[in-house]
Scaffold this motif. Structure first.
Motif, PDB file in Angstrom:
ATOM      1  N   MET A  56       0.820  -1.202   0.000  1.00 21.45           N
ATOM      2  CA  MET A  56       0.000   0.000   0.000  1.00 21.45           C
ATOM      3  C   MET A  56       0.864   1.266   0.000  1.00 21.45           C
ATOM      4  SD  MET A  56      -3.187   0.813   2.557  1.00 21.45           S
ATOM      5  CE  MET A  56      -4.288   2.217   2.276  1.00 21.45           C
TER       6      MET A  56
ATOM      7  N   TYR B 209      -4.599   2.844  -3.139  1.00 21.90           N
ATOM      8  CA  TYR B 209      -3.248   3.241  -3.530  1.00 21.90           C
ATOM      9  C   TYR B 209      -3.043   2.870  -4.995  1.00 21.90           C
ATOM     10  CZ  TYR B 209       1.829   3.464  -3.887  1.00 21.90           C
ATOM     11  OH  TYR B 209       3.103   3.772  -4.298  1.00 21.90           O
TER      12      TYR B 209
ATOM     13  N   TYR C 203     -10.672  -7.039  -1.106  1.00 22.87           N
ATOM     14  CA  TYR C 203      -9.564  -6.200  -1.540  1.00 22.87           C
ATOM     15  C   TYR C 203      -8.928  -6.817  -2.779  1.00 22.87           C
ATOM     16  CZ  TYR C 203     -10.017  -4.333   3.187  1.00 22.87           C
ATOM     17  OH  TYR C 203     -10.500  -3.780   4.344  1.00 22.87           O
TER      18      TYR C 203
ATOM     19  N   LEU D 228      -4.354  -0.813  -5.779  1.00 28.78           N
ATOM     20  CA  LEU D 228      -4.980  -1.544  -4.673  1.00 28.78           C
ATOM     21  C   LEU D 228      -6.330  -0.916  -4.408  1.00 28.78           C
ATOM     22  CD1 LEU D 228      -4.976  -3.492  -2.209  1.00 28.78           C
ATOM     23  CD2 LEU D 228      -3.776  -1.706  -0.934  1.00 28.78           C
TER      24      LEU D 228
ATOM     25  N   LEU E 260      -0.901  -3.020   4.140  1.00 29.96           N
ATOM     26  CA  LEU E 260      -2.287  -3.166   4.563  1.00 29.96           C
ATOM     27  C   LEU E 260      -2.464  -4.593   5.084  1.00 29.96           C
ATOM     28  CD1 LEU E 260      -5.181  -2.053   4.768  1.00 29.96           C
ATOM     29  CD2 LEU E 260      -5.594  -2.932   2.461  1.00 29.96           C
TER      30      LEU E 260
ATOM     31  N   ALA F 231      -5.575  -6.291  -5.443  1.00 25.26           N
ATOM     32  CA  ALA F 231      -4.323  -5.643  -5.829  1.00 25.26           C
ATOM     33  C   ALA F 231      -3.949  -6.155  -7.215  1.00 25.26           C
ATOM     34  CB  ALA F 231      -3.221  -5.951  -4.828  1.00 25.26           C
TER      35      ALA F 231
END
Length: 319
Positions: A50, A104, A160, A148, A65, A162
Protein backbone atom coordinates in the motif's frame (compact mmCIF):
# COMPACT_ATOMS: atom_id res chain seq x y z
CA UNK A 1 16.87 -13.36 -9.94
CA UNK A 2 17.82 -11.79 -13.25
CA UNK A 3 17.55 -14.02 -16.28
CA UNK A 4 20.46 -14.06 -18.70
CA UNK A 5 20.36 -11.26 -21.22
CA UNK A 6 19.57 -12.07 -24.80
CA UNK A 7 17.35 -15.10 -24.14
CA UNK A 8 14.26 -14.90 -26.33
CA UNK A 9 10.95 -14.96 -24.52
CA UNK A 10 8.42 -17.75 -24.82
CA UNK A 11 5.49 -17.31 -27.15
CA UNK A 12 2.06 -16.76 -25.68
CA UNK A 13 0.73 -20.11 -24.43
CA UNK A 14 -2.06 -21.52 -26.54
CA UNK A 15 -4.12 -22.13 -23.40
CA UNK A 16 -3.96 -21.74 -19.62
CA UNK A 17 -1.03 -23.61 -18.13
CA UNK A 18 -2.64 -24.03 -14.68
CA UNK A 19 -4.68 -27.14 -14.02
CA UNK A 20 -7.60 -26.50 -11.68
CA UNK A 21 -7.05 -22.74 -11.65
CA UNK A 22 -9.71 -20.29 -12.73
CA UNK A 23 -10.44 -16.58 -12.85
CA UNK A 24 -11.79 -15.05 -9.66
CA UNK A 25 -15.50 -14.11 -9.85
CA UNK A 26 -14.64 -10.51 -8.96
CA UNK A 27 -12.25 -9.87 -11.85
CA UNK A 28 -12.14 -11.45 -15.27
CA UNK A 29 -8.83 -11.60 -17.11
CA UNK A 30 -7.69 -9.09 -19.72
CA UNK A 31 -8.97 -10.23 -23.10
CA UNK A 32 -6.68 -12.84 -24.63
CA UNK A 33 -4.53 -13.30 -21.49
CA UNK A 34 -3.65 -16.79 -20.30
CA UNK A 35 -3.61 -17.98 -16.69
CA UNK A 36 -0.08 -19.17 -15.91
CA UNK A 37 0.04 -19.08 -12.11
CA UNK A 38 -2.54 -19.76 -9.40
CA UNK A 39 -2.81 -20.34 -5.65
CA UNK A 40 -5.56 -19.93 -3.08
CA UNK A 41 -5.87 -20.34 0.69
CA UNK A 42 -9.22 -20.65 2.45
CA UNK A 43 -8.19 -18.37 5.33
CA UNK A 44 -4.87 -16.75 6.17
CA UNK A 45 -3.27 -13.50 7.20
CA UNK A 46 -1.62 -11.42 4.47
CA UNK A 47 -0.19 -7.95 3.98
CA UNK A 48 -0.94 -6.13 0.72
CA UNK A 49 1.38 -3.46 -0.65
CA UNK A 50 0.00 0.00 0.00
CA UNK A 51 2.94 2.35 -0.54
CA UNK A 52 6.03 3.28 -2.46
CA UNK A 53 9.15 1.14 -2.18
CA UNK A 54 12.16 3.30 -1.39
CA UNK A 55 15.66 2.43 -2.54
CA UNK A 56 17.04 1.40 0.85
CA UNK A 57 18.07 -2.18 0.17
CA UNK A 58 15.18 -3.61 2.21
CA UNK A 59 12.75 -3.77 -0.72
CA UNK A 60 9.72 -3.14 1.45
CA UNK A 61 6.95 -0.57 0.93
CA UNK A 62 6.57 2.37 3.26
CA UNK A 63 3.06 1.12 4.09
CA UNK A 64 1.40 -2.28 4.32
CA UNK A 65 -2.29 -3.17 4.56
CA UNK A 66 -2.62 -6.14 6.97
CA UNK A 67 -5.65 -8.35 6.30
CA UNK A 68 -7.15 -11.75 7.03
CA UNK A 69 -9.44 -13.87 4.92
CA UNK A 70 -9.56 -16.02 1.79
CA UNK A 71 -6.44 -15.25 -0.23
CA UNK A 72 -6.19 -15.84 -3.98
CA UNK A 73 -3.20 -15.19 -6.23
CA UNK A 74 -3.38 -15.28 -10.03
CA UNK A 75 -0.70 -14.63 -12.66
CA UNK A 76 -1.37 -14.05 -16.34
CA UNK A 77 0.64 -13.51 -19.50
CA UNK A 78 -0.80 -11.15 -22.09
CA UNK A 79 0.18 -10.52 -25.70
CA UNK A 80 3.27 -8.35 -26.31
CA UNK A 81 1.16 -6.45 -28.84
CA UNK A 82 -0.69 -4.82 -25.93
CA UNK A 83 0.69 -2.32 -23.43
CA UNK A 84 0.59 -2.20 -19.64
CA UNK A 85 -1.32 1.09 -19.60
CA UNK A 86 -4.12 -0.40 -21.69
CA UNK A 87 -4.28 -3.47 -19.46
CA UNK A 88 -4.25 -1.44 -16.25
CA UNK A 89 -6.90 1.02 -17.47
CA UNK A 90 -9.19 -1.93 -18.17
CA UNK A 91 -8.68 -3.32 -14.66
CA UNK A 92 -9.22 0.12 -13.11
CA UNK A 93 -12.48 0.49 -15.06
CA UNK A 94 -13.64 -2.94 -13.89
CA UNK A 95 -12.84 -2.11 -10.26
CA UNK A 96 -14.70 1.18 -10.53
CA UNK A 97 -17.69 -0.50 -12.13
CA UNK A 98 -17.76 -2.93 -9.21
CA UNK A 99 -18.01 0.03 -6.82
CA UNK A 100 -14.54 -0.42 -5.38
CA UNK A 101 -12.47 2.44 -3.95
CA UNK A 102 -8.81 2.87 -4.87
CA UNK A 103 -6.59 2.89 -1.76
CA UNK A 104 -3.25 3.24 -3.53
CA UNK A 105 -2.00 3.44 -7.10
CA UNK A 106 1.34 4.07 -8.75
CA UNK A 107 3.10 3.72 -12.07
CA UNK A 108 6.77 3.27 -12.94
CA UNK A 109 8.81 6.04 -11.25
CA UNK A 110 6.05 6.88 -8.75
CA UNK A 111 6.17 3.29 -7.42
CA UNK A 112 9.79 3.68 -6.32
CA UNK A 113 13.02 2.35 -7.74
CA UNK A 114 12.80 -0.98 -5.94
CA UNK A 115 9.08 -1.67 -6.45
CA UNK A 116 9.47 -4.11 -9.33
CA UNK A 117 12.24 -6.04 -7.56
CA UNK A 118 10.09 -6.28 -4.43
CA UNK A 119 7.12 -7.55 -6.44
CA UNK A 120 9.32 -10.08 -8.26
CA UNK A 121 10.28 -11.59 -4.91
CA UNK A 122 6.67 -11.41 -3.71
CA UNK A 123 5.35 -13.26 -6.74
CA UNK A 124 8.03 -15.94 -6.61
CA UNK A 125 7.93 -18.99 -8.87
CA UNK A 126 5.99 -21.48 -6.75
CA UNK A 127 2.59 -20.74 -8.27
CA UNK A 128 3.83 -21.29 -11.85
CA UNK A 129 3.55 -24.84 -13.26
CA UNK A 130 5.88 -23.66 -16.05
CA UNK A 131 8.34 -21.00 -14.82
CA UNK A 132 8.92 -19.91 -18.42
CA UNK A 133 5.86 -17.71 -17.99
CA UNK A 134 7.29 -16.14 -14.83
CA UNK A 135 9.95 -14.37 -16.94
CA UNK A 136 7.77 -11.39 -17.97
CA UNK A 137 7.67 -10.27 -14.33
CA UNK A 138 11.46 -10.34 -14.26
CA UNK A 139 12.10 -8.52 -17.55
CA UNK A 140 9.25 -6.04 -17.12
CA UNK A 141 9.86 -5.17 -13.48
CA UNK A 142 11.12 -1.64 -14.30
CA UNK A 143 7.99 -0.91 -16.36
CA UNK A 144 5.27 -1.57 -13.82
CA UNK A 145 1.88 -0.27 -12.73
CA UNK A 146 -0.01 -1.10 -9.53
CA UNK A 147 -3.41 -0.46 -7.98
CA UNK A 148 -4.98 -1.54 -4.67
CA UNK A 149 -8.74 -1.22 -4.19
CA UNK A 150 -11.35 -2.07 -1.57
CA UNK A 151 -15.00 -2.94 -1.94
CA UNK A 152 -17.94 -3.95 0.25
CA UNK A 153 -20.32 -6.83 -0.22
CA UNK A 154 -24.03 -6.69 0.66
CA UNK A 155 -23.39 -8.66 3.87
CA UNK A 156 -20.92 -6.01 5.04
CA UNK A 157 -17.76 -8.06 4.44
CA UNK A 158 -14.86 -6.46 2.60
CA UNK A 159 -12.95 -7.56 -0.46
CA UNK A 160 -9.56 -6.20 -1.54
CA UNK A 161 -7.94 -6.44 -4.96
CA UNK A 162 -4.32 -5.64 -5.83
CA UNK A 163 -3.40 -5.61 -9.52
CA UNK A 164 0.22 -5.43 -10.71
CA UNK A 165 0.98 -5.11 -14.43
CA UNK A 166 4.33 -5.13 -16.24
CA UNK A 167 5.06 -4.19 -19.85
CA UNK A 168 6.11 -6.66 -22.50
CA UNK A 169 9.84 -6.02 -23.02
CA UNK A 170 12.88 -7.93 -24.34
CA UNK A 171 10.71 -10.16 -26.56
CA UNK A 172 8.76 -11.29 -23.50
CA UNK A 173 5.00 -11.41 -22.97
CA UNK A 174 3.35 -8.88 -20.70
CA UNK A 175 2.47 -9.93 -17.15
CA UNK A 176 -0.45 -9.39 -14.77
CA UNK A 177 -0.38 -10.46 -11.11
CA UNK A 178 -3.58 -10.23 -9.07
CA UNK A 179 -4.02 -10.66 -5.32
CA UNK A 180 -7.49 -10.87 -3.80
CA UNK A 181 -8.40 -10.99 -0.12
CA UNK A 182 -11.99 -11.68 0.92
CA UNK A 183 -12.35 -10.67 4.56
CA UNK A 184 -15.07 -12.54 6.38
CA UNK A 185 -17.59 -10.47 8.28
CA UNK A 186 -17.12 -10.69 12.05
CA UNK A 187 -19.73 -13.06 13.45
CA UNK A 188 -20.80 -10.46 15.98
CA UNK A 189 -24.16 -11.98 16.84
CA UNK A 190 -22.75 -15.42 17.50
CA UNK A 191 -19.78 -14.16 19.43
CA UNK A 192 -21.70 -11.62 21.49
CA UNK A 193 -23.95 -14.29 23.03
CA UNK A 194 -20.95 -16.38 24.01
CA UNK A 195 -18.81 -13.45 25.10
CA UNK A 196 -21.13 -12.24 27.83
CA UNK A 197 -19.79 -13.17 31.27
CA UNK A 198 -23.40 -13.32 32.49
CA UNK A 199 -24.33 -15.77 29.72
CA UNK A 200 -21.31 -17.89 30.52
CA UNK A 201 -22.29 -17.95 34.19
CA UNK A 202 -25.83 -19.06 33.33
CA UNK A 203 -24.53 -21.82 31.09
CA UNK A 204 -22.21 -23.14 33.76
CA UNK A 205 -24.95 -22.95 36.41
CA UNK A 206 -27.43 -24.79 34.18
CA UNK A 207 -25.26 -27.25 32.27
CA UNK A 208 -21.97 -27.24 34.13
CA UNK A 209 -20.22 -25.96 31.01
CA UNK A 210 -20.34 -23.32 28.28
CA UNK A 211 -18.90 -23.27 24.75
CA UNK A 212 -16.89 -20.22 23.70
CA UNK A 213 -16.51 -19.58 19.96
CA UNK A 214 -14.62 -16.30 20.21
CA UNK A 215 -11.15 -17.76 20.78
CA UNK A 216 -9.27 -17.90 17.49
CA UNK A 217 -6.23 -19.82 16.25
CA UNK A 218 -4.61 -20.18 12.85
CA UNK A 219 -5.09 -23.58 11.21
CA UNK A 220 -2.79 -26.12 12.81
CA UNK A 221 -1.39 -23.62 15.32
CA UNK A 222 -1.90 -22.98 19.03
CA UNK A 223 -1.09 -19.27 19.36
CA UNK A 224 -4.13 -17.31 20.57
CA UNK A 225 -4.88 -14.66 17.95
CA UNK A 226 -5.43 -10.97 18.87
CA UNK A 227 -9.08 -11.20 17.76
CA UNK A 228 -9.67 -13.37 20.85
CA UNK A 229 -9.35 -10.44 23.25
CA UNK A 230 -13.09 -9.86 23.63
CA UNK A 231 -13.70 -13.52 24.55
CA UNK A 232 -10.78 -13.59 26.98
CA UNK A 233 -12.04 -10.37 28.60
CA UNK A 234 -15.39 -11.98 29.37
CA UNK A 235 -13.86 -15.24 30.55
CA UNK A 236 -11.67 -13.27 32.96
CA UNK A 237 -14.68 -11.24 34.09
CA UNK A 238 -16.59 -14.45 34.83
CA UNK A 239 -13.72 -15.77 36.95
CA UNK A 240 -13.33 -12.44 38.75
CA UNK A 241 -17.05 -12.29 39.54
CA UNK A 242 -16.93 -15.84 40.94
CA UNK A 243 -13.63 -16.12 42.84
CA UNK A 244 -14.43 -19.63 44.07
CA UNK A 245 -15.09 -20.99 40.58
CA UNK A 246 -12.58 -23.44 39.14
CA UNK A 247 -12.87 -24.59 35.55
CA UNK A 248 -11.40 -26.98 33.04
CA UNK A 249 -10.35 -25.18 29.86
CA UNK A 250 -11.19 -27.80 27.23
CA UNK A 251 -9.94 -27.54 23.64
CA UNK A 252 -11.99 -29.13 20.84
CA UNK A 253 -11.17 -29.65 17.15
CA UNK A 254 -13.13 -31.05 14.24
CA UNK A 255 -12.30 -34.47 12.81
CA UNK A 256 -10.10 -33.23 9.96
CA UNK A 257 -6.62 -34.74 10.16
CA UNK A 258 -5.54 -37.60 12.42
CA UNK A 259 -6.59 -38.05 16.02
CA UNK A 260 -3.15 -38.07 17.69
CA UNK A 261 -2.19 -34.78 16.02
CA UNK A 262 -5.54 -33.22 16.94
CA UNK A 263 -5.23 -34.37 20.53
CA UNK A 264 -1.86 -32.66 20.74
CA UNK A 265 -3.15 -29.53 19.00
CA UNK A 266 -6.24 -29.22 21.20
CA UNK A 267 -4.11 -29.70 24.33
CA UNK A 268 -1.69 -26.96 23.27
CA UNK A 269 -4.58 -24.63 22.47
CA UNK A 270 -6.20 -25.24 25.87
CA UNK A 271 -2.86 -24.56 27.56
CA UNK A 272 -2.45 -21.36 25.53
CA UNK A 273 -5.81 -20.08 26.81
CA UNK A 274 -4.77 -20.84 30.40
CA UNK A 275 -1.50 -18.99 29.89
CA UNK A 276 -3.34 -15.99 28.40
CA UNK A 277 -5.74 -15.79 31.35
CA UNK A 278 -2.85 -16.06 33.79
CA UNK A 279 -0.49 -13.62 32.05
CA UNK A 280 -2.93 -10.99 30.82
CA UNK A 281 -5.60 -11.09 33.53
CA UNK A 282 -3.72 -12.41 36.57
CA UNK A 283 -6.10 -15.33 37.02
CA UNK A 284 -4.70 -17.83 39.54
CA UNK A 285 -3.58 -20.82 37.41
CA UNK A 286 -4.65 -23.14 40.25
CA UNK A 287 -8.24 -22.35 39.26
CA UNK A 288 -7.66 -23.56 35.71
CA UNK A 289 -6.89 -26.97 34.21
CA UNK A 290 -6.17 -27.37 30.49
CA UNK A 291 -7.33 -30.44 28.61
CA UNK A 292 -7.50 -31.16 24.89
CA UNK A 293 -10.00 -33.74 23.62
CA UNK A 294 -9.67 -33.22 19.85
CA UNK A 295 -12.84 -34.44 18.09
CA UNK A 296 -13.98 -36.82 20.82
CA UNK A 297 -16.91 -34.68 21.98
CA UNK A 298 -18.61 -33.17 18.91
CA UNK A 299 -21.74 -31.06 19.18
CA UNK A 300 -22.56 -31.40 15.48
CA UNK A 301 -21.73 -33.57 12.48
CA UNK A 302 -18.23 -33.40 11.09
CA UNK A 303 -19.56 -34.14 7.60
CA UNK A 304 -20.28 -30.48 6.79
CA UNK A 305 -18.43 -27.17 7.04
CA UNK A 306 -21.11 -25.76 9.33
CA UNK A 307 -20.88 -28.76 11.66
CA UNK A 308 -17.10 -28.70 11.78
CA UNK A 309 -17.21 -25.01 12.61
CA UNK A 310 -19.42 -25.70 15.63
CA UNK A 311 -17.09 -28.45 16.78
CA UNK A 312 -14.04 -26.16 16.79
CA UNK A 313 -14.43 -24.48 20.16
CA UNK A 314 -13.14 -23.88 23.65
CA UNK A 315 -15.32 -24.94 26.57
CA UNK A 316 -15.32 -23.87 30.17
CA UNK A 317 -16.32 -26.85 32.31
CA UNK A 318 -16.93 -26.50 36.03
CA UNK A 319 -14.52 -28.56 38.14
Amino acid sequence: MLAAAGIAGAAMPAQDTVKGGKDHPLLSRFEGAKLVGYDTKAYTDVKLVMGQVVDNGARTPDKWLPLEGRYTRLAYNYSPQRGSIEVMRNYEAALKQAGMTVLYACGKETCGAEFGDMMLQRIGTAIFPDTTYWSPFNYGRKNERYVLAQGKRPDGSSVYAAVYVVDAVEQQNGGVYVELVESEKLESGKVTANLSAETMAKGIATDGKVAVYGVYFDTGKSDVKPQSTAALDEMAKLLKNQPALKVYIVGHTDSQGNLPANLDLSQRRAEAVVKALEAQYKVDPKRLFAKGVASLAPVATNDSDAGREKNRRVELVKQ
